[in-house]
Design a protein around this motif. Sequence first.
Motif, PDB file in Angstrom:
ATOM      1  N   HIS A 110      -9.993   2.228   8.992  1.00  0.00           N
ATOM      2  CA  HIS A 110      -8.972   1.152   9.826  1.00  0.00           C
ATOM      3  C   HIS A 110      -8.042   2.007  10.936  1.00  0.00           C
ATOM      4  O   HIS A 110      -7.343   3.103   9.914  1.00  0.00           O
ATOM      5  CB  HIS A 110      -8.175   0.088   9.496  1.00  0.00           C
ATOM      6  CG  HIS A 110      -8.171  -0.863  10.745  1.00  0.00           C
ATOM      7  ND1 HIS A 110      -6.982  -0.636  11.226  1.00  0.00           N
ATOM      8  CD2 HIS A 110      -9.297  -1.984  10.778  1.00  0.00           C
ATOM      9  CE1 HIS A 110      -6.993  -1.635  12.207  1.00  0.00           C
ATOM     10  NE2 HIS A 110      -7.908  -2.888  12.080  1.00  0.00           N
ATOM     11  N   PRO A 111      -8.005   2.277  11.919  1.00  0.00           N
ATOM     12  CA  PRO A 111      -6.327   3.681  12.195  1.00  0.00           C
ATOM     13  C   PRO A 111      -5.166   2.655  12.232  1.00  0.00           C
ATOM     14  O   PRO A 111      -4.050   3.277  11.348  1.00  0.00           O
ATOM     15  CB  PRO A 111      -5.749   3.143  13.664  1.00  0.00           C
ATOM     16  CG  PRO A 111      -7.058   2.076  14.382  1.00  0.00           C
ATOM     17  CD  PRO A 111      -8.153   1.823  13.181  1.00  0.00           C
ATOM     18  N   ASN A 112      -4.831   1.478  12.114  1.00  0.00           N
ATOM     19  CA  ASN A 112      -3.788   0.622  10.953  1.00  0.00           C
ATOM     20  C   ASN A 112      -3.328   0.079   9.884  1.00  0.00           C
ATOM     21  O   ASN A 112      -2.575  -0.558   9.564  1.00  0.00           O
ATOM     22  CB  ASN A 112      -2.987  -0.938  11.964  1.00  0.00           C
ATOM     23  CG  ASN A 112      -2.818  -0.165  13.600  1.00  0.00           C
ATOM     24  OD1 ASN A 112      -3.261   0.646  13.953  1.00  0.00           O
ATOM     25  ND2 ASN A 112      -3.793  -0.853  14.334  1.00  0.00           N
ATOM     26  N   ASP A 113      -4.866  -0.263   8.976  1.00  0.00           N
ATOM     27  CA  ASP A 113      -4.575  -0.732   7.827  1.00  0.00           C
ATOM     28  C   ASP A 113      -5.874   0.205   6.356  1.00  0.00           C
ATOM     29  O   ASP A 113      -6.680  -0.128   6.876  1.00  0.00           O
ATOM     30  CB  ASP A 113      -5.451  -2.413   7.703  1.00  0.00           C
ATOM     31  CG  ASP A 113      -5.506  -2.956   6.508  1.00  0.00           C
ATOM     32  OD1 ASP A 113      -5.398  -1.925   4.967  1.00  0.00           O
ATOM     33  OD2 ASP A 113      -5.831  -3.732   6.058  1.00  0.00           O
ATOM     34  N   ARG A 114      -4.742   1.305   6.242  1.00  0.00           N
ATOM     35  CA  ARG A 114      -5.339   2.184   5.288  1.00  0.00           C
ATOM     36  C   ARG A 114      -6.543   1.798   3.933  1.00  0.00           C
ATOM     37  O   ARG A 114      -7.364   2.075   3.310  1.00  0.00           O
ATOM     38  CB  ARG A 114      -4.847   3.024   4.417  1.00  0.00           C
ATOM     39  CG  ARG A 114      -4.196   2.399   3.562  1.00  0.00           C
ATOM     40  CD  ARG A 114      -2.420   3.491   3.402  1.00  0.00           C
ATOM     41  NE  ARG A 114      -1.702   2.444   2.435  1.00  0.00           N
ATOM     42  CZ  ARG A 114      -0.962   3.153   1.387  1.00  0.00           C
ATOM     43  NH1 ARG A 114      -1.239   4.564   0.282  1.00  0.00           N
ATOM     44  NH2 ARG A 114      -0.566   2.284   0.708  1.00  0.00           N
ATOM     45  N   ARG A 115      -6.106   0.679   3.999  1.00  0.00           N
ATOM     46  CA  ARG A 115      -7.247   0.033   2.998  1.00  0.00           C
ATOM     47  C   ARG A 115      -8.742  -0.574   3.944  1.00  0.00           C
ATOM     48  O   ARG A 115      -9.806  -0.594   2.884  1.00  0.00           O
ATOM     49  CB  ARG A 115      -6.556  -1.886   2.208  1.00  0.00           C
ATOM     50  CG  ARG A 115      -5.428  -1.055   1.059  1.00  0.00           C
ATOM     51  CD  ARG A 115      -5.012  -2.444   1.335  1.00  0.00           C
ATOM     52  NE  ARG A 115      -4.188  -3.479   1.908  1.00  0.00           N
ATOM     53  CZ  ARG A 115      -4.080  -4.465   2.181  1.00  0.00           C
ATOM     54  NH1 ARG A 115      -4.450  -5.344   1.603  1.00  0.00           N
ATOM     55  NH2 ARG A 115      -3.562  -4.859   3.431  1.00  0.00           N
ATOM     56  N   ALA A 116      -8.967  -0.402   4.900  1.00  0.00           N
ATOM     57  CA  ALA A 116     -10.279  -1.573   5.735  1.00  0.00           C
ATOM     58  C   ALA A 116     -10.611   0.317   6.010  1.00  0.00           C
ATOM     59  O   ALA A 116      -9.889   1.512   6.339  1.00  0.00           O
ATOM     60  CB  ALA A 116      -9.462  -2.308   6.626  1.00  0.00           C
TER      61      ALA A 116
END
Length: 155
Positions: A96-102
């Motif tokens: 995910h570009p804004n949530d490195r966990r997703a």
Amino acid sequence: MADPNAEVARSRVERSALEAVRAFSDAMDRMHTGLRSDMDMNATDLSALRMLSIREQRGELVKPHDLARHLGISSASTTKMLDRLANEGFIERAPHPNDRRALVITLTESSRQDFGRHFAARLRRMREAMDPFSPEELATVTRFLDGMSEAMLAD
């Protein structure tokens, strides 16, 4: 006091509109059955690809959780489905570009082309069915269908 003739006329038109929605829904079901057959795919996988295509057109990112919620399936079932679709070359997983966990799920280019190839004739016929209508009439139809979609999905 309301005009009883107007109320009866309104009731007939509403019933006719709901019957048209039901007929359209049936036609959509039959079209999706045909697509499943054409693409040799089960209903859940096709629904997932359709959702990804629609969200992609809107510029929305889709996470595995979004697919699970949309399809009404468990996280474990979603993971199995995503593994299958990835192995068959239909989807890709990316950070995910804004949530490195997703993760985000996207269609592959070949999947987009495959979808387009199977849907092209149907889309052409749908566009031809719109030809007799003015832009204003189509805007009214769009507003009506958006309202029906919201009403059907409201809790």
